[in-house]
Enzyme design. Structure first.
Site, PDB file in Angstrom:
ATOM      1  N   GLU A   1      -4.983   3.087 -10.295  1.00 45.01           N
ATOM      2  CA  GLU A   1      -5.587   1.849  -9.951  1.00 45.01           C
ATOM      3  C   GLU A   1      -6.683   1.725 -10.999  1.00 45.01           C
ATOM      4  OE1 GLU A   1      -6.179   2.772  -5.691  1.00 45.01           O
ATOM      5  OE2 GLU A   1      -6.118   0.647  -5.733  1.00 45.01           O
TER       6      GLU A   1
ATOM      7  N   CYS B   1       0.791  -1.174  -0.007  1.00 46.27           N
ATOM      8  CA  CYS B   1       0.006  -0.052  -0.112  1.00 46.27           C
ATOM      9  C   CYS B   1       0.960   1.261  -0.051  1.00 46.27           C
ATOM     10  CB  CYS B   1      -0.900   0.102   1.180  1.00 46.27           C
ATOM     11  SG  CYS B   1      -1.943   1.380   1.397  1.00 46.27           S
TER      12      CYS B   1
ATOM     13  N   ARG C   1      -0.255   5.066   3.017  1.00 48.62           N
ATOM     14  CA  ARG C   1      -0.341   4.510   4.505  1.00 48.62           C
ATOM     15  C   ARG C   1      -0.038   5.844   5.157  1.00 48.62           C
ATOM     16  NH1 ARG C   1       3.768  -0.445   4.752  1.00 48.62           N
ATOM     17  NH2 ARG C   1       4.492  -0.143   2.354  1.00 48.62           N
TER      18      ARG C   1
ATOM     19  N   TRP D   1      -9.424   5.736  -0.365  1.00 52.78           N
ATOM     20  CA  TRP D   1      -9.846   6.361  -1.470  1.00 52.78           C
ATOM     21  C   TRP D   1      -9.069   5.871  -2.462  1.00 52.78           C
ATOM     22  CZ3 TRP D   1      -8.534   9.364   2.717  1.00 52.78           C
ATOM     23  CH2 TRP D   1      -7.182  10.087   2.734  1.00 52.78           C
TER      24      TRP D   1
HETATM   25  N1  ARG Z   1      -6.756  -1.830  -6.774  1.00 49.36           N
HETATM   26  C1  ARG Z   1      -7.958  -2.218  -6.187  1.00 49.36           C
HETATM   27  C2  ARG Z   1      -9.051  -1.636  -7.221  1.00 49.36           C
HETATM   28  O1  ARG Z   1      -8.700  -1.101  -8.246  1.00 49.36           O
HETATM   29  C3  ARG Z   1      -8.244  -1.386  -4.881  1.00 49.36           C
HETATM   30  C4  ARG Z   1      -7.423  -1.682  -3.832  1.00 49.36           C
HETATM   31  C5  ARG Z   1      -7.583  -0.841  -2.597  1.00 49.36           C
HETATM   32  N2  ARG Z   1      -7.231   0.566  -3.063  1.00 49.36           N
HETATM   33  C6  ARG Z   1      -7.308   1.572  -2.327  1.00 49.36           C
HETATM   34  N3  ARG Z   1      -6.941   2.859  -2.949  1.00 49.36           N
HETATM   35  N4  ARG Z   1      -7.497   1.574  -1.009  1.00 49.36           N
HETATM   36  O2  ARG Z   1     -10.378  -1.668  -7.234  1.00 49.36           O
END
Ligand code: ARG
Length: 383
Positions: free
Chosen positions: A242, A65, A68, A237
């Site tokens: 991602e 992560c 953090r 968030w």
């Molecule tokens: N990578 C995952 C997604 O695209 C989410 C994982 C957690 N990500 C976060 N920003 N807390 O859905």
């Protein structure tokens, strides 16, 4: 088993003491209490504040992560007393609404009963909000290819969606103790979604892309102080990449780069036109723009990298090393522009607890009998 639980419980109390969260007297008293309970019943229960610290320290210890820095702000909702799938589902929806907060997202974790109670819950979905995936006769996929298997299982459980689209939100499957799994549809007004548009390319909206505002992970268990919580869904968030560099871009996910590149007029037959890279940047621009326009909290990868550097400094100042997995921490676009790229991280060879732990997919675990998800269960790689 008993001895291992005692060792982990004592380690956790030692950690709370070292971090100044409890004093010597409370520490000694609590150790005696836990010892007595373990001797009498073989288990013990965390206090609400131990649970809160377990969630926060578990987050801090997550090597993959990058987000953090605000670990101490995690709100932990103690829902260990809930007994039925309906109650667990309602608590998940409450979590969803509270954490989404109209776009001003707050990091939240809800903890349900521990495995040791025999009435622990398991949430089948990898995240509370995910999009279904169906294989078409020609082999292509409608929706999210990552959810093909879960979508199949849901059909087996009797799910009949009103319609199939590229972004159909999956129902949630919850299982409690030895009871049958139950299916629940999320109320539409609890699921905030963002349509993806581009600040300059008006055609972008025609791609019909969207994504959900809240990443709420529900398949990792929380292990702390010798206890294991198979259902401890949590959210932060999103970092833009991602969605824009993985979910919508990966060839084995929504695979949108070829379509975007074509609309941009790029030569997709030659890799040296860098059409993938150029389309990828514009998709990232679009996702950041859209979340901002919708008033939904999101961090870009440059800000997230800078915040992670601050986190590393703060942890070092506290005399702690920060476990990190380089291959997950480095943002999937423009890696070398991020300071995260230019260094190494402490390997997490002997990860202590509290920490989050992968579990076998719930439907496989079910076949193997109820709740094999106790400490020491095999770790499967999750995305
Ligand atoms: N990578 C995952 C997604 O695209 C989410 C994982 C957690 N990500 C976060 N920003 N807390 O859905």
């Amino acid at each position: 088993m008993q001895a291992a639980r005692w060792i982990e419980a004592a380690e956790f109390q030692g950690l709370l003491l070292r971090e100044g969260l409890i004093d010597q007297v409370a520490h000694g008293r609590r150790l005696r209490q836990i010892n007595t309970e373990l001797a009498a019943t073989g288990r013990y229960e965390h206090t609400a504040s131990e649970l809160e610290q377990a969630g926060r320290i578990g987050w801090r210890a997550t090597p993959r992560c990058i987000g953090r820095l605000p670990w101490q702000t995690l709100q932990v909702l103690d829902r260990r007393h809930l007994q039925t799938p309906e109650e667990v589902f309602q608590a998940c929806v409450e979590h969803l609404r509270w954490a989404t907060n109209g776009g001003r997202i707050r990091p939240v974790m809800t903890v349900f009963a521990a495995a040791e109670t025999g009435r622990a819950a398991r949430i089948w979905n990898p995240q509370l909000i995910r999009y279904a995936g169906w294989r078409r006769p020609d082999g292509t996929v409608l929706g999210d290819p990552a959810q093909l298997e879960l979508t199949d299982r849901l059909h087996e459980l009797g799910w009949r969606p009103a319609q199939r689209t590229a972004f159909t939100v999956l129902p949630v499957v919850i299982q409690v103790g030895h009871h049958r799994s139950q299916l629940f549809e999320l109320p539409a007004d609890a699921v905030l979604e963002v349509p993806i548009t581009h600040p300059e390319f008006s055609w972008f909206a025609e791609l019909g892309l969207r994504w959900h505002a809240l990443p709420m992970v529900c398949n990792l268990g929380l292990r702390a102080g010798g206890l294991f919580y198979p259902a401890a869904p949590f959210n932060g968030w999103y970092m833009s990449t991602e969605i824009a560099a993985r979910n919508l871009a990966d060839v084995d996910r929504y695979d949108q780069l070829p379509a975007i590149a074509r609309r941009m007029g790029l030569n997709t037959r030659s890799s040296i036109s860098l059409w993938r890279d150029r389309a990828l940047v514009e998709l990232n621009v679009a996702v950041l723009h859209s979340f901002k326009a919708a008033g939904v909290r999101m961090v870009d990868h440059h800000s997230a990298s800078a915040q992670f550097m601050t986190h590393l400094d703060r942890e070092r100042d506290q005399g702690r090393s920060t476990p990190g997995d380089w291959s997950w921490l480095v943002p999937p676009v423009s890696g070398s522009t991020s300071p995260v790229f230019h260094r190494y991280y402490a390997a997490d060879a002997d990860p202590g607890t509290p920490r989050f732990q992968a579990q076998p997919e719930a439907w496989r675990a079910v076949a193997a009998g109820p709740h094999p998800a106790t400490p020491g269960c095999p770790v499967h790689r999750v995305a």
